[in-house]
Design a protein around this motif. Structure first.
Motif, PDB file in Angstrom:
ATOM      1  N   UNK A   1      38.342  15.581  56.290  1.00 24.98           N
ATOM      2  CA  UNK A   1      37.436  14.501  56.697  1.00 24.98           C
ATOM      3  C   UNK A   1      36.149  14.537  55.880  1.00 24.98           C
ATOM      4  N   UNK A   2      35.616  15.729  55.627  1.00 24.23           N
ATOM      5  CA  UNK A   2      34.407  15.849  54.813  1.00 24.23           C
ATOM      6  C   UNK A   2      34.646  15.314  53.403  1.00 24.23           C
TER       7      UNK A   2
ATOM      8  N   UNK B   1      38.505   1.501  52.675  1.00 21.67           N
ATOM      9  CA  UNK B   1      39.083   0.994  53.917  1.00 21.67           C
ATOM     10  C   UNK B   1      40.214   1.890  54.413  1.00 21.67           C
ATOM     11  N   UNK B   2      41.141   2.219  53.519  1.00 25.29           N
ATOM     12  CA  UNK B   2      42.330   2.978  53.931  1.00 25.29           C
ATOM     13  C   UNK B   2      42.018   4.464  54.088  1.00 25.29           C
ATOM     14  N   UNK B   3      41.405   5.062  53.050  1.00 24.43           N
ATOM     15  CA  UNK B   3      41.193   6.505  53.053  1.00 24.43           C
ATOM     16  C   UNK B   3      39.972   6.913  53.871  1.00 24.43           C
ATOM     17  N   UNK B   4      38.819   6.294  53.554  1.00 25.57           N
ATOM     18  CA  UNK B   4      37.546   6.754  54.120  1.00 25.57           C
ATOM     19  C   UNK B   4      37.240   6.142  55.485  1.00 25.57           C
ATOM     20  N   UNK B   5      38.024   5.148  55.894  1.00 27.39           N
ATOM     21  CA  UNK B   5      37.786   4.526  57.201  1.00 27.39           C
ATOM     22  C   UNK B   5      39.013   4.679  58.089  1.00 27.39           C
TER      23      UNK B   5
ATOM     24  N   UNK C   1      30.629  16.229  64.644  1.00 22.15           N
ATOM     25  CA  UNK C   1      29.484  15.727  63.886  1.00 22.15           C
ATOM     26  C   UNK C   1      29.079  16.680  62.773  1.00 22.15           C
ATOM     27  N   UNK C   2      29.365  17.972  62.958  1.00 22.81           N
ATOM     28  CA  UNK C   2      28.976  18.970  61.955  1.00 22.81           C
ATOM     29  C   UNK C   2      29.728  18.808  60.641  1.00 22.81           C
ATOM     30  N   UNK C   3      30.716  17.887  60.594  1.00 25.45           N
ATOM     31  CA  UNK C   3      31.392  17.605  59.331  1.00 25.45           C
ATOM     32  C   UNK C   3      30.390  17.116  58.290  1.00 25.45           C
ATOM     33  N   UNK C   4      29.258  16.574  58.759  1.00 24.20           N
ATOM     34  CA  UNK C   4      28.246  16.083  57.828  1.00 24.20           C
ATOM     35  C   UNK C   4      27.554  17.220  57.065  1.00 24.20           C
TER      36      UNK C   4
END
Length: 308
Positions: free
Chosen positions: A19-20, A227-231, A251-254
């Motif tokens: 996800x990061x 759109x597909x990958x990042x959302x 949230x710590x993924x940020x």
């Protein structure tokens, strides 16, 4: 059975890192797409295509009844967690480096901790208050020196930094909203419905501000990727992490996202990385880890509810 939010780290760490990496790439794709489409049409296409991508997957997985039952909070989550912050970041990356925007995005857990304290009554001890103060000091220092290294329209850097912080505040708000109203709903139903809600909310601005000249293939490719990958895929992972690891850890993924974003910006956009940016980023991350309880004092042994 392990309660929600208390799964062992080994069960969710791979999704956390993926996800990061995906959200780090989103800053690059936002810059590429917004430069030709404009911020609002770029975001409208982003969430609209994500909804189209996710909808048949949701139907196949049998999660449509859950969406139908909870469609109001799910679609409202899309406005809070997607439409507004995406638009703010989409505008900001036209004026500051994508790496700088991603570092400011690392304040999301700070805002998340504050919102959870104000809204959900989460306890903030003295050490966590110190972390909140430290994190916002890091942001202030970063903003103070930002115009010298923004790389784009430096006269708008201060407003762009403010837009990034406002977007981060909405992300923090959305985590508590999901914890209060979306717990127990299948992640795929939440991810799909939220993108549909965001798309409907942005439909008129997208059409009204559609560019007069058709953007090129590079910009279209960036829109499809974001759109597909990042959302689409990323939000499935995000809501899965909220359920398995808990809102604070999700949230710590940020913390990790800026590493990927800065790397992508340097490789593909030729952005510079200054020692001041790195130093401020470390201050923000340290403050955020304290404020979210990921770094604890020796005072009291963790209760069962606090252990991962």
């Amino acid at each position: 059975m392990t309660p929600p939010g208390q799964q062992p780290v080994s069960s969710w760490i791979a999704e956390f890192i993926l996800l990061a990496a995906l959200w780090g790439a989103s800053f690059l794709f936002m810059r590429m797409g917004a430069s030709e489409f404009g911020p609002l049409p770029m975001v409208g296409l982003r969430v609209g295509l994500a909804a189209v991508f996710l909808w048949p997957i949701m139907l196949r997985q049998g999660d449509y009844p859950a969406f139908r039952q909870h469609w109001r909070p799910i679609m409202l989550a899309g406005i809070i967690n997607s439409a507004i912050p995406f638009a703010l970041f989409g505008w900001a990356v036209l004026h500051i480096q994508t790496g700088l925007a991603s570092i400011l995005n690392a304040t999301v857990p700070l805002f998340g901790a504050l919102v959870a304290w104000l809204w959900l009554g989460d306890r903030i001890n003295r050490l966590r208050w110190v972390g909140l103060a430290l994190g916002f000091v890091g942001v202030a220092l970063l903003a103070w020196r930002a115009p010298a290294g923004t790389g784009f329209k430096t006269d708008s850097a201060a407003w762009a930094i403010g837009a990034c912080l406002l977007a981060s505040a909405f992300y923090g708000l959305s985590a508590s909203f999901a914890r209060r109203h979306l717990t127990g709903i299948p992640p795929l139903a939440t991810a799909t419905g939220s993108q549909l809600g965001a798309a409907l909310g942005l439909a008129l601005p997208t059409l009204w501000l559609w560019p007069a000249q058709m953007p090129g293939l590079r910009a279209w490719g960036a829109i499809v990727a974001i759109a597909v990958l990042c959302t689409g895929i990323a939000y499935i992972l995000y809501f899965r992490l909220i359920a398995s690891a808990g809102p604070s850890r999700a949230l710590a993924v940020t913390f990790i996202t800026p590493v990927f974003a800065v790397l992508y910006g340097a490789l593909f956009l030729g952005e510079t990385i200054t020692p001041w940016m790195i130093g401020c980023a470390l201050v923000i991350v340290c403050g955020t880890m304290l404020s979210t309880g990921l770094i604890r004092g020796r005072a009291v042994p963790a209760t069962t509810a606090e252990r991962a």
